[in-house]
Enzyme design. Structure first.
Site, PDB file in Angstrom:
ATOM      1  N   GLU A 141     -47.548 -11.380  57.298  1.00 32.56           N
ATOM      2  CA  GLU A 141     -46.319 -11.256  58.093  1.00 32.56           C
ATOM      3  C   GLU A 141     -46.626 -10.854  59.537  1.00 32.56           C
ATOM      4  O   GLU A 141     -45.974 -11.310  60.467  1.00 32.56           O
ATOM      5  CB  GLU A 141     -45.378 -10.212  57.475  1.00 32.56           C
ATOM      6  CG  GLU A 141     -44.745 -10.626  56.162  1.00 32.56           C
ATOM      7  CD  GLU A 141     -43.741 -11.759  56.311  1.00 32.56           C
ATOM      8  OE1 GLU A 141     -44.165 -12.873  56.664  1.00 32.56           O
ATOM      9  OE2 GLU A 141     -42.554 -11.540  56.051  1.00 32.56           O
ATOM     10  N   THR A 194     -38.442 -15.876  63.573  1.00 28.37           N
ATOM     11  CA  THR A 194     -38.270 -14.437  63.348  1.00 28.37           C
ATOM     12  C   THR A 194     -38.658 -13.653  64.602  1.00 28.37           C
ATOM     13  O   THR A 194     -37.960 -12.723  65.013  1.00 28.37           O
ATOM     14  CB  THR A 194     -39.133 -13.987  62.159  1.00 28.37           C
ATOM     15  OG1 THR A 194     -38.744 -14.760  61.028  1.00 28.37           O
ATOM     16  CG2 THR A 194     -38.943 -12.520  61.851  1.00 28.37           C
TER      17      THR A 194
HETATM   18  N1  LIG Z   1     -47.723 -20.129  54.740  1.00 35.12           N
HETATM   19  C1  LIG Z   1     -46.809 -20.040  55.710  1.00 35.12           C
HETATM   20  N2  LIG Z   1     -45.521 -20.291  55.475  1.00 35.12           N
HETATM   21  C2  LIG Z   1     -44.606 -20.239  56.488  1.00 35.12           C
HETATM   22  N3  LIG Z   1     -44.898 -19.953  57.769  1.00 35.12           N
HETATM   23  C3  LIG Z   1     -46.175 -19.681  58.034  1.00 35.12           C
HETATM   24  C4  LIG Z   1     -47.164 -19.706  57.027  1.00 35.12           C
HETATM   25  N4  LIG Z   1     -48.319 -19.389  57.585  1.00 35.12           N
HETATM   26  C5  LIG Z   1     -48.084 -19.196  58.885  1.00 35.12           C
HETATM   27  N5  LIG Z   1     -46.791 -19.381  59.169  1.00 35.12           N
HETATM   28  C6  LIG Z   1     -46.181 -19.317  60.497  1.00 35.12           C
HETATM   29  O1  LIG Z   1     -45.094 -18.434  60.482  1.00 35.12           O
HETATM   30  C7  LIG Z   1     -44.032 -18.927  61.303  1.00 35.12           C
HETATM   31  C8  LIG Z   1     -42.760 -18.914  60.465  1.00 35.12           C
HETATM   32  O2  LIG Z   1     -42.389 -17.623  60.423  1.00 35.12           O
HETATM   33  P1  LIG Z   1     -40.894 -17.200  60.425  1.00 35.12           P
HETATM   34  O3  LIG Z   1     -40.947 -15.749  60.188  1.00 35.12           O
HETATM   35  O4  LIG Z   1     -40.165 -17.683  61.612  1.00 35.12           O
HETATM   36  O5  LIG Z   1     -40.324 -18.003  59.186  1.00 35.12           O
HETATM   37  P2  LIG Z   1     -39.831 -17.490  57.821  1.00 35.12           P
HETATM   38  O6  LIG Z   1     -40.893 -16.737  57.125  1.00 35.12           O
HETATM   39  O7  LIG Z   1     -39.242 -18.682  57.154  1.00 35.12           O
HETATM   40  O8  LIG Z   1     -38.651 -16.543  58.281  1.00 35.12           O
HETATM   41  P3  LIG Z   1     -38.084 -15.178  57.705  1.00 35.12           P
HETATM   42  O9  LIG Z   1     -39.242 -14.217  57.650  1.00 35.12           O
HETATM   43  O10 LIG Z   1     -37.039 -14.801  58.697  1.00 35.12           O
HETATM   44  O11 LIG Z   1     -37.548 -15.478  56.386  1.00 35.12           O
HETATM   45  C9  LIG Z   1     -44.388 -20.322  61.705  1.00 35.12           C
HETATM   46  O12 LIG Z   1     -44.755 -20.285  63.058  1.00 35.12           O
HETATM   47  C10 LIG Z   1     -45.573 -20.666  60.871  1.00 35.12           C
HETATM   48  O13 LIG Z   1     -46.525 -21.435  61.567  1.00 35.12           O
HETATM   49  N1  LIG Z   2     -36.414  -7.483  58.752  1.00 32.77           N
HETATM   50  C1  LIG Z   2     -36.908  -8.706  59.341  1.00 32.77           C
HETATM   51  C2  LIG Z   2     -36.864  -9.792  58.321  1.00 32.77           C
HETATM   52  C3  LIG Z   2     -37.322 -11.134  58.813  1.00 32.77           C
HETATM   53  O1  LIG Z   2     -37.141 -12.087  57.774  1.00 32.77           O
HETATM   54  C4  LIG Z   2     -36.022  -9.042  60.525  1.00 32.77           C
HETATM   55  O2  LIG Z   2     -34.804  -8.990  60.371  1.00 32.77           O
HETATM   56  O3  LIG Z   2     -36.540  -9.343  61.596  1.00 32.77           O
END
Ligand SMILES: Nc1ncnc2c1ncn2[C@@H]1O[C@H](COP(=O)(O)OP(=O)(O)OP(=O)(O)O)[C@@H](O)[C@H]1O
Ligand SMILES: N[C@@H](CCO)C(=O)O
Length: 323
Positions: A141, A194
């Protein structure tokens, strides 16, 4: 951490880890719960060559958008950290089956990291404590979102509702889940990163808002223990984050109004959005909300996907383990 004794003859494993709803309205960065679907799958194959070579062999379902470098991908980071901490010298090949949208607010980066760490534990059987597995998933993360928040990885790994009581030191509390609690997850087809959704937040809050927010967090936690749905409903309010982030989500207020009018007990942004969640008592109520929300999305010309799921109390699932 002390080196763990690895005692497994398994060669291949596939693990599934679920989507999660972080924040749950009033609990920014501290509350989250897991869904039963969707989620990501990670398969690992080990080679006993003493080289400790980690490689991402294949990623499917991401339209080529995810990094294949181990230290850029949350699944790769998790595997790398696990084998280092457990003192494993085998090489590992990673296959990631992405089954959820990126930048969705559904804990997509967390699901990959947790599926990877659960797969490692099943494959090597090092007996790593859950809290250490959690710290490993949090490193994914940190890379993906610029912050090692745990409110997606903790529920994905532990299942159910989790509270991050403290980050320094890390202190995670598993919370009970009232019977019959269902979630409708609405994912409009727009992307919110995010990292960007965190940057727009205020860094300071007023004392009066802090009083409202802590009252709601306390009420929400109490309602989970007592199964008091009315208290849960009153507590699903967020005065700190939702008023700012909702501008990133088309027709947020209209969808919230529609869901509540049709029987949802609460409605809010899932994680950093754009996904939104409606909590409902029972599957029938959850299914009743789907159509009116879909109509709002159609009215504004935004494509979207709607999932209905009970709160998942199980966490990751090992789908295949081969010798
Ligand atoms: N295995 C993976 N799955 C998803 N995103 C990844 C992964 N590895 C790296 N990333 C990177 O993380 C970013 C996506 O993160 P982001 O936090 O925006 O998405 P999310 O996890 O779907 O959102 P959230 O945490 O709000 O649910 C992208 O830039 C992506 O390249
Ligand atoms: N607590 C985090 C979760 C991201 O999925 C935020 O709200 O930024």
């Amino acid at each position: 951490m002390e080196k763990l004794k690895v005692k497994s003859d398994y060669k291949k494993v596939t693990a599934f880890a679920p989507a999660t709803v972080a924040n749950v309205s009033c609990g920014f960065d501290i509350l989250g719960f897991a869904l039963s679907n969707p989620g990501d799958e990670v398969s690992l194959e080990r080679v006993d060559d003493g080289q400790r070579n980690i490689r991402i062999k294949e990623i499917t379902g991401d339209n080529g958008r995810l990094p294949t470098e181990v230290l850029e991908n949350t699944a790769g980071i998790a595997v790398q950290q696990y084998i280092e901490q457990a003192g494993i010298t085998d090489s590992v090949e990673i296959m990631l089956k992405k089954q959820m949208p990126l930048g969705s607010g559904m804990g997509s980066s967390a699901a990959s990291a947790v599926a990877a760490v659960a797969a490692c534990e099943a494959l090597f059987q090092a007996g790593m404590p859950l809290i250490d597995q959690l710290k490993i998933a949090m490193e994914g993360e940190r890379k993906a979102c610029g912050s090692a928040h745990a409110d997606n990885v903790a529920p994905a790994l532990y299942g159910g509702f989790t509270l991050i009581r403290s980050y320094q030191p890390l202190d995670v509390v598993r919370l009970p889940v009232p019977d019959d609690l269902y979630c409708v997850l609405i994912h409009p087809d727009v992307e919110v990163r995010t990292q960007s959704a965190r940057e727009i937040l205020r860094q300071k809050v007023s004392l009066s808002d802090a009083v409202i927010q802590t009252g709601n967090v306390a009420g929400l936690i109490s309602s989970l223990y007592t199964g008091d749905y009315e208290l849960l409903s009153r507590s699903l309010q967020d005065v700190l984050v939702e008023p700012i982030r909702k501008i990133l989500i088309p027709a947020f207020d209209k969808m919230k109004y529609t869901a509540l009018k049709n029987g949802a007990i609460g409605y809010g942004i899932s994680g950093s959005g754009p996904a939104m969640f409606a909590l409902c008592k029972g599957e029938e109520m959850a299914n009743n909300i789907k159509l009116p929300i879909k109509e709002v999305l159609e009215d504004i010309g935004v494509e979207g996907k709607i999932y209905v799921s009970p709160v998942n109390q199980q966490g990751p699932v090992i789908k295949k383990l081969e010798q």
